[in-house]
Design a protein around this motif. Structure first.
Motif, PDB file in Angstrom:
ATOM      1  N   LYS A 244      -0.419 117.222 -48.641  1.00  0.00           N
ATOM      2  CA  LYS A 244      -0.034 116.911 -50.023  1.00  0.00           C
ATOM      3  C   LYS A 244      -1.268 116.864 -50.930  1.00  0.00           C
ATOM      4  O   LYS A 244      -1.262 117.413 -52.025  1.00  0.00           O
ATOM      5  CB  LYS A 244       0.696 115.554 -50.088  1.00  0.00           C
ATOM      6  CG  LYS A 244       2.121 115.578 -49.584  1.00  0.00           C
ATOM      7  CD  LYS A 244       2.723 114.194 -49.770  1.00  0.00           C
ATOM      8  CE  LYS A 244       4.202 114.178 -49.434  1.00  0.00           C
ATOM      9  NZ  LYS A 244       4.815 112.877 -49.704  1.00  0.00           N
ATOM     10  N   ARG A 245      -2.313 116.175 -50.446  1.00  0.00           N
ATOM     11  CA  ARG A 245      -3.535 116.053 -51.256  1.00  0.00           C
ATOM     12  C   ARG A 245      -4.140 117.413 -51.564  1.00  0.00           C
ATOM     13  O   ARG A 245      -4.555 117.685 -52.684  1.00  0.00           O
ATOM     14  CB  ARG A 245      -4.561 115.172 -50.533  1.00  0.00           C
ATOM     15  CG  ARG A 245      -4.429 113.706 -50.898  1.00  0.00           C
ATOM     16  CD  ARG A 245      -5.691 112.923 -50.600  1.00  0.00           C
ATOM     17  NE  ARG A 245      -6.045 112.968 -49.191  1.00  0.00           N
ATOM     18  CZ  ARG A 245      -5.646 112.088 -48.283  1.00  0.00           C
ATOM     19  NH1 ARG A 245      -4.881 111.084 -48.633  1.00  0.00           N
ATOM     20  NH2 ARG A 245      -6.018 112.195 -47.028  1.00  0.00           N
TER      21      ARG A 245
ATOM     22  N   GLU B 284       0.071 113.717 -45.480  1.00  0.00           N
ATOM     23  CA  GLU B 284      -0.670 113.234 -46.654  1.00  0.00           C
ATOM     24  C   GLU B 284      -1.833 114.162 -46.983  1.00  0.00           C
ATOM     25  O   GLU B 284      -2.099 114.441 -48.154  1.00  0.00           O
ATOM     26  CB  GLU B 284      -1.159 111.798 -46.407  1.00  0.00           C
ATOM     27  CG  GLU B 284      -1.494 111.033 -47.667  1.00  0.00           C
ATOM     28  CD  GLU B 284      -0.505 111.213 -48.818  1.00  0.00           C
ATOM     29  OE1 GLU B 284      -0.945 111.645 -49.905  1.00  0.00           O
ATOM     30  OE2 GLU B 284       0.692 110.958 -48.646  1.00  0.00           O
TER      31      GLU B 284
ATOM     32  N   ASP C 143       7.663 113.591 -46.905  1.00  0.00           N
ATOM     33  CA  ASP C 143       7.610 112.360 -46.131  1.00  0.00           C
ATOM     34  C   ASP C 143       8.971 111.683 -46.241  1.00  0.00           C
ATOM     35  O   ASP C 143       9.798 112.073 -47.072  1.00  0.00           O
ATOM     36  CB  ASP C 143       6.521 111.445 -46.719  1.00  0.00           C
ATOM     37  CG  ASP C 143       5.703 110.775 -45.630  1.00  0.00           C
ATOM     38  OD1 ASP C 143       6.271 110.534 -44.543  1.00  0.00           O
ATOM     39  OD2 ASP C 143       4.516 110.490 -45.854  1.00  0.00           O
TER      40      ASP C 143
ATOM     41  N   GLY D  85       1.549 111.424 -56.263  1.00  0.00           N
ATOM     42  CA  GLY D  85       1.057 110.525 -55.234  1.00  0.00           C
ATOM     43  C   GLY D  85       1.164 109.045 -55.512  1.00  0.00           C
ATOM     44  O   GLY D  85       0.746 108.244 -54.685  1.00  0.00           O
TER      45      GLY D  85
END
Length: 198
Positions: free
Chosen positions: A9-10, A6, A175, A142
């Motif tokens: 990704k952010r 995560e 993911d 997201g």
């Protein structure tokens, strides 16, 4: 482990968002013309008569001209409407459709609303992305709307994500719930991903 994915990704989304915001108005116009040409050719090649497409925000590769042209040619175009529960409703695009700001500031149609299963009838899905890698994995923004939609479809037709040329990359963090795409459309090319070839 999920936290690390995560975070990756952010960080990648933040970098891509910043790059998109620095594009000039001219670069955006050129990109929209290229995307329109690529999408027109894809629809023609696949013989698609019913498609879904998103209405681009000012920083995304432009899709408004493509949608207007497809509707004018008699192609049925479903446009997404975000819901609070993480699912997408759909509305059929019309030449004079009113567009308003939906959830998260996305441009969305105002009109008759079809439920989430309406998308099961399309021949082609054209979806937004932050980036797509060479295996067809898509990095979204997201919220999970398109991963949920693709994961729930009974019979998924070809799915093409629209990105700028620099956003077709070697690898994106992934993911378990992330859904792959069939191909990618950029302002200069359309690529079918071999593992999911249309």
């Amino acid at each position: 482990m999920p936290d690390r994915i995560e975070q990756a990704k952010r960080a990648l989304r933040a970098d891509l968002r910043e790059r998109r915001q620095t594009l000039s108005a001219h670069a955006r116009e050129v990109a929209e013309a290229g995307v329109t040409q690529q999408l027109d050719a894809l629809v023609e090649r696949l013989g698609a008569r019913s498609i879904s497409c998103f209405l681009s925000t000012p920083t995304e590769p432009g899709t408004h001209a493509f949608v207007a042209g497809a509707v004018a040619r008699g192609i049925r175009v479903l446009l997404p409407i975000s819901r609070d529960d993480g699912l997408l409703d759909w509305s059929v695009a019309t030449p004079d459709a009113e567009i308003a700001e939906g959830l998260f500031g996305m441009p969305e149609p105002v009109g008759d609303v079809l439920g989430p299963i309406a998308v099961n009838d399309v021949d082609l899905l054209i979806i937004p992305a932050a980036a797509v890698d060479r295996t067809g994995m898509r990095l979204g923004w997201g919220r999970g709307y398109y991963d949920k939609t693709l994961g729930s479809m009974e019979r998924c037709p070809p799915v093409y994500a629209v990105v700028f040329d620099t956003e077709f990359v070697d690898d994106v963090p992934r993911d378990v719930h992330d859904q792959p795409v069939t191909g990618v459309v950029t302002p200069t090319r359309t690529l079918a991903i071999s593992a999911h070839t249309a």
